[in-house]
Design a protein around this motif. Sequence first.
Motif, PDB file in Angstrom:
ATOM      1  N   ALA A 261       0.812  -1.215   0.000  1.00 26.71           N
ATOM      2  CA  ALA A 261       0.000   0.000   0.000  1.00 26.71           C
ATOM      3  C   ALA A 261       0.845   1.264   0.000  1.00 26.71           C
ATOM      4  O   ALA A 261       0.341   2.345  -0.285  1.00 26.71           O
ATOM      5  CB  ALA A 261      -0.931   0.000   1.211  1.00 26.71           C
ATOM      6  N   PHE A 262       2.135   1.125   0.295  1.00 27.98           N
ATOM      7  CA  PHE A 262       3.010   2.292   0.360  1.00 27.98           C
ATOM      8  C   PHE A 262       4.090   2.220  -0.715  1.00 27.98           C
ATOM      9  O   PHE A 262       5.233   2.625  -0.486  1.00 27.98           O
ATOM     10  CB  PHE A 262       3.666   2.379   1.747  1.00 27.98           C
ATOM     11  N   ARG A 493      -3.238   5.493   9.332  1.00 28.01           N
ATOM     12  CA  ARG A 493      -3.011   5.476   7.893  1.00 28.01           C
ATOM     13  C   ARG A 493      -2.667   4.067   7.419  1.00 28.01           C
ATOM     14  O   ARG A 493      -3.083   3.648   6.336  1.00 28.01           O
ATOM     15  CB  ARG A 493      -1.883   6.448   7.548  1.00 28.01           C
ATOM     16  N   LYS A 494      -1.894   3.331   8.226  1.00 26.66           N
ATOM     17  CA  LYS A 494      -1.558   1.957   7.845  1.00 26.66           C
ATOM     18  C   LYS A 494      -2.803   1.088   7.774  1.00 26.66           C
ATOM     19  O   LYS A 494      -2.933   0.244   6.888  1.00 26.66           O
ATOM     20  CB  LYS A 494      -0.565   1.378   8.855  1.00 26.66           C
ATOM     21  N   ALA A 497      -4.714   2.045   4.645  1.00 32.39           N
ATOM     22  CA  ALA A 497      -4.000   1.589   3.462  1.00 32.39           C
ATOM     23  C   ALA A 497      -4.108   0.078   3.292  1.00 32.39           C
ATOM     24  O   ALA A 497      -4.154  -0.431   2.162  1.00 32.39           O
ATOM     25  CB  ALA A 497      -2.537   2.001   3.538  1.00 32.39           C
ATOM     26  N   GLU A 499      -6.624  -1.614   3.992  1.00 29.62           N
ATOM     27  CA  GLU A 499      -8.050  -1.897   3.777  1.00 29.62           C
ATOM     28  C   GLU A 499      -8.625  -2.747   4.915  1.00 29.62           C
ATOM     29  O   GLU A 499      -9.426  -3.665   4.701  1.00 29.62           O
ATOM     30  CB  GLU A 499      -8.255  -2.592   2.422  1.00 29.62           C
ATOM     31  N   LYS A 525     -11.242   8.738   2.311  1.00 29.81           N
ATOM     32  CA  LYS A 525     -11.823   7.429   2.047  1.00 29.81           C
ATOM     33  C   LYS A 525     -12.888   7.084   3.078  1.00 29.81           C
ATOM     34  O   LYS A 525     -13.960   6.555   2.747  1.00 29.81           O
ATOM     35  CB  LYS A 525     -10.727   6.366   2.041  1.00 29.81           C
TER      36      LYS A 525
END
Length: 556
Positions: A261-262, A493-494, A497, A499, A525
């Motif tokens: 994701a990063f 955020r992790k 990211a 999901e 989101k």
Amino acid sequence: MQGAANSKTQPMAARSLPNWIFNLLLPFGLWLLTLLIMPIATVFQFDTDEGQELVKAILYNRGHALFTEIWSDQPPLLTVVLAPWLRLWGDSVFASRLLILGFSTLLVWAFAQLLRRSVGDRYALIGALMLILTANFLRLSVSVMIGMPALACLLFSLYALVKHQESQRWAWLVISGVAASLSLQFKMFTILLLPLWGLYLLVSDRPIHHPFRFGTRRPWFKLCLWGGIILIAFWGLGSLLGIVSLQDFFLFHVKSDVKNAFVREHSLRDVALFYAQELDYGVLMLWSFVPLSQTIRTLFKDLSGFFVSGRKSKSDDSFVEVRSPNPTFSLNNPKYISVANARWGNPRGDYFNLIPLLWLIWVTVFLTQHKPIWYHHHMLIALPLTWLATLGLKVGVERIRDRQLWQQLRQQGWRGIRPVLLAVAFLLLAAPVKLTVLHLHNQSLLQESQTHQQVLAQIQAEASKSPWLFTDIPMYGVYTQRPIPPEIATLSRKRIAAEDFSPELLAELIADYDLQQFVIGRFPKVEGFLNEVLPDQLQTTEFAAATYYHRTSGAE
């Protein structure tokens, strides 16, 4: 009587300072400087992680269990320590920041104690001040986050190992292992450096023995004992704190979907920025390679002699001790300061100062391969870089002294000492620049705090039949004393990211907690999920800091 001989030859520059300077004056100076510079009573938040840690502790005080009820991807110790602190002082953000400042004080104190054994007392004070002036140090010192407590315990663990090697008291070895386990229970990233601590425990033991023959000091036995203490203390404390498994707070960080994701993160660029922020220390660090290069050569010679002598001793039934040809870290005299006794050009060098060099190399390599990189990772580089810069400063100053400054000026002009003077001048000029940048950042945080106050007023103004508040900025719940659903106490955020948060989970939370008020300021989101789950049921108010939603029609 090697220790006595060394003490007689100790140069004037290495004379010890009174212990109260390090035990009282240094901590007091750090607190005074922090309270004068950092607006810890007025800033809404120094980082969004502050709200997450505070909310977890508040929910923990209300009887919610970590991991099973309160979602978290981090070890539990800060939550468990912070919870009684909040019961004592109320849900006070100011008091919580002072608690973290206490851990930062321990870190600076332990760092100074290590520097005393590395470069002597006077340079240790300078090095401690240099650490305080590194980018983000003061900000992290008052942020309710897990990084500083973890690093404080890590540095104290190394200090306890040094004390054990000086005194040969087993209590210090136990203290070191327990401190290391506490560090891991704060944040698992400190596991990167524990092998280096273990390496120091092996090579610093004197006399050096054959690795497969246990002598009076038994370095391999001590290493195994130290590691066993860490494991026992870690799992014992984990059991008391209710840890279910390592997956609760460790494996999440290495899941492939999180790293994928990063993919747009540039770790190499971020690490280069860390070094650029401490460019003055990087310049001073170059001077530390003068003794360190000689130390590395000596280490290879000692290791070669170690194995050669070890092979010769196999045919002898009696135990043969193989001593370093010139051990620079004497265990016979606890007051002996290795580098303070050694000149910058001593070909024997000092193994102790290889710790920050190996630390810096290993962490740099690791961070360039790690995603994501946060600004608080900077401390993993700032600590060894400051250590090496302090050593470099000592080397440069002693070079000027040894070459008789004024005589050299008359003979060669500025050419001979120009590099050293430029490095020191760079350091002196960089300090006010760093303080100015810190001041400007604090002013920016204070301005942001005013925008957050508008949102707080809106939350308080509109009554809600549900006590729960949904927000991706948990500090709103802390200041308004509104509980946040445990499942989103850590809405990071992790997690977004990876999901790990979905519209279905949001719909369940709305139903379970009868959520009426929503504040979204970080993740568009999540804002999209909210409009998807509650279409045409939200009254919206836009603020600079966040968007406020209140359920209207269809709320029943």
